[in-house]
Design an enzyme around this catalytic site. Structure first.
Site, PDB file in Angstrom:
ATOM      1  N   ASP A   1       0.515   9.763  -6.803  1.00 37.50           N
ATOM      2  CA  ASP A   1       0.413   8.549  -7.609  1.00 37.50           C
ATOM      3  C   ASP A   1       1.609   7.660  -7.266  1.00 37.50           C
ATOM      4  O   ASP A   1       2.742   7.948  -7.656  1.00 37.50           O
ATOM      5  CB  ASP A   1       0.417   8.930  -9.089  1.00 37.50           C
ATOM      6  N   HIS A   2       1.342   6.568  -6.573  1.00 40.34           N
ATOM      7  CA  HIS A   2       2.440   5.724  -6.078  1.00 40.34           C
ATOM      8  C   HIS A   2       3.102   4.915  -7.193  1.00 40.34           C
ATOM      9  O   HIS A   2       4.094   4.231  -6.950  1.00 40.34           O
ATOM     10  CB  HIS A   2       1.919   4.785  -4.985  1.00 40.34           C
TER      11      HIS A   2
END
Length: 434
Positions: free
Chosen positions: A403-404
């Site tokens: 999850d950036h």
């Protein structure tokens, strides 16, 4: 009596009727299975609470119904049919009022029954109840919104996350959705003249139901909410393979099938303690990052019903032998569709092991609401350079999707490096055990 969809816990608010195991007029014993219901997590057989005769089935196969919905009417043993039919007018009216929303529709075979209202809501005891997934209901509660007041814009009038957020901001009227690429393509196709196709012979229509429907909803939710990025690396597995061979007699003596996956689970559990954001999730409603200090590792299992993710709880506190035994047991019962709800919920990180199926690498989709997933791919002998010489090593590719929003590329690489270090030098793996 009215046989209703009961609340089976874990925040389940609705279920899909997969298959009726009885038909109207059948005599059933108490605790005999009546119907298979698919929830967000598991398939469950619901038993009859009493002995009697199935007077009427109210929910069709393929229909999604909220908790509390009347699924069937059972005439209890010892009660005459005439007594039911000739009940007091007030009682009959009350029963019909309750059952009307779930009455049989003339839906086409293979399609979900039509919703009782255009909004996709149903009536329970005179109160309107919207159709929505557990995640959307949880979001509504966090935002202080009464979800039953929202007109859904999703399929069959289902309330979506966007509907809830829009309603919370004061926009009660659903916004018309822009036509999708598929709709535009269909419109363009309609203006072209094409040769007729015998659909009945060349196209098979398979209803999107049960676990496959849940997987589809979950994957869309994960991709819509989480900005995915993927880091790919390779792991030299010779050290682990040699260790497995040495430990094989001890494992077999204990009835354990020792696979490399058990070592991955242990290495991941150790690395997660050093990288808490990889073991986290994002609370979108409160705008918080939830750093979990427990380590429940989900293991994606390929079954004939679809992808199921049983969970190894407290993996950091278990030995490799214990993990191997538990993974084998969970995978077997997942394929037999015999997992409990507790065994498929609560994971903080997921591993998808597709190595046995082949393929160089892939970009797995994160198991929402987790922040990362590790894909393990085919291991095979490959030529590599060591000390300026070409040698053959057993190499496996791994891919970490993350999850950036909360994990940057540097953190993802360092986490993967740590897992690789523990696997390539098993002495370090044992040294880290607690």
């Amino acid at each position: 009596m009215e046989f209703k969809l009961a609340d089976i816990g874990e925040g389940i608010h609705e279920g899909e009727i997969l298959r009726w195991l009885v038909k109207e007029g059948d005599q059933v014993e108490q605790d005999a299975p009546l119907v298979e219901v698919q929830t967000d997590k598991v398939t469950a057989e619901l038993p009859s609470p009493v002995a009697g005769v199935i007077e009427r089935i109210m929910a069709r196969e393929g229909q999604v119904v909220p908790v509390g919905t009347v699924l069937a009417v059972i005439r209890e043993a010892g009660v005459k049919a005439a007594a039911v039919a000739s009940g007091a007018p007030g009682e009959q009216a009350s029963l019909q009022e309750k059952l009307a929303p779930q009455a049989h529709s003339e839906a086409q075979p293979g399609r979900e029954a039509a919703a009782p209202q255009a909004s996709g809501a149903v009536r329970q005891g005179g109160k309107r109840r919207a159709l929505a997934t557990p995640h959307v209901r949880a979001l509504a509660r966090k935002l202080g919104v009464d979800i039953d007041e929202i007109d859904g814009t999703g399929p069959v009038g289902r309330v979506t996350e966007e509907d809830v957020r829009r309603f919370a901001e004061g926009a009660r009227e659903p916004v018309a959705q822009a036509p999708t690429d598929a709709a535009r393509a269909q419109g363009e196709a309609g203006s072209r003249v094409e040769a007729p196709v015998a659909r009945g012979e060349l196209v098979e229509q398979v209803p999107l139901r049960g676990l496959r429907r849940r997987i589809a909803e979950h994957m869309v939710q994960a991709k819509r909410i989480i900005p995915h990025a993927t880091h790919i690396d390779e792991v030299e597995m010779d050290g682990i393979e040699a260790l497995r061979e040495r430990l094989r007699p001890y494992a077999e003596a204990r009835g354990v099938k020792l696979t490399s996956l058990a070592f991955f689970v242990k290495a991941v559990a150790i690395a997660l303690k050093e990288f808490p954001y990889v073991n986290a999730s994002v609370d979108e409603a409160q705008e918080n990052v939830l750093l979990r200090r427990y380590y429940h590792i989900g293991i994606a299992v390929d079954t004939e019903h679809g992808l199921i993710v049983p969970v190894v709880k407290q993996a950091d506190q278990k030995s490799v032998f214990e993990i191997a035994r538990e993974v084998s047991d969970l995978a077997r019962r997942a394929r037999e569709n015999r997992l409990s709800l507790d065994e498929v919920t609560g994971s903080t990180f997921t591993i998808s092991n597709a190595g046995a199926l082949g393929g160089l690498y892939a970009t797995p989709i994160i198991n929402y609401p987790e922040s990362a997933i590790l894909g393990i791919h085919k291991m095979e002998p490959r030529p590599v350079v060591r000390n300026n010489e070409i040698v053959i090593r057993n190499i496996a590719h791994v891919s970490l999707s993350f999850d950036h929003r909360i994990i940057d590329g540097g953190m993802a690489i360092r986490f993967t490096n740590r897992v690789r270090e523990l696997l390539e030098e098993p002495d370090r793996l044992w040294a880290e055990l607690r």
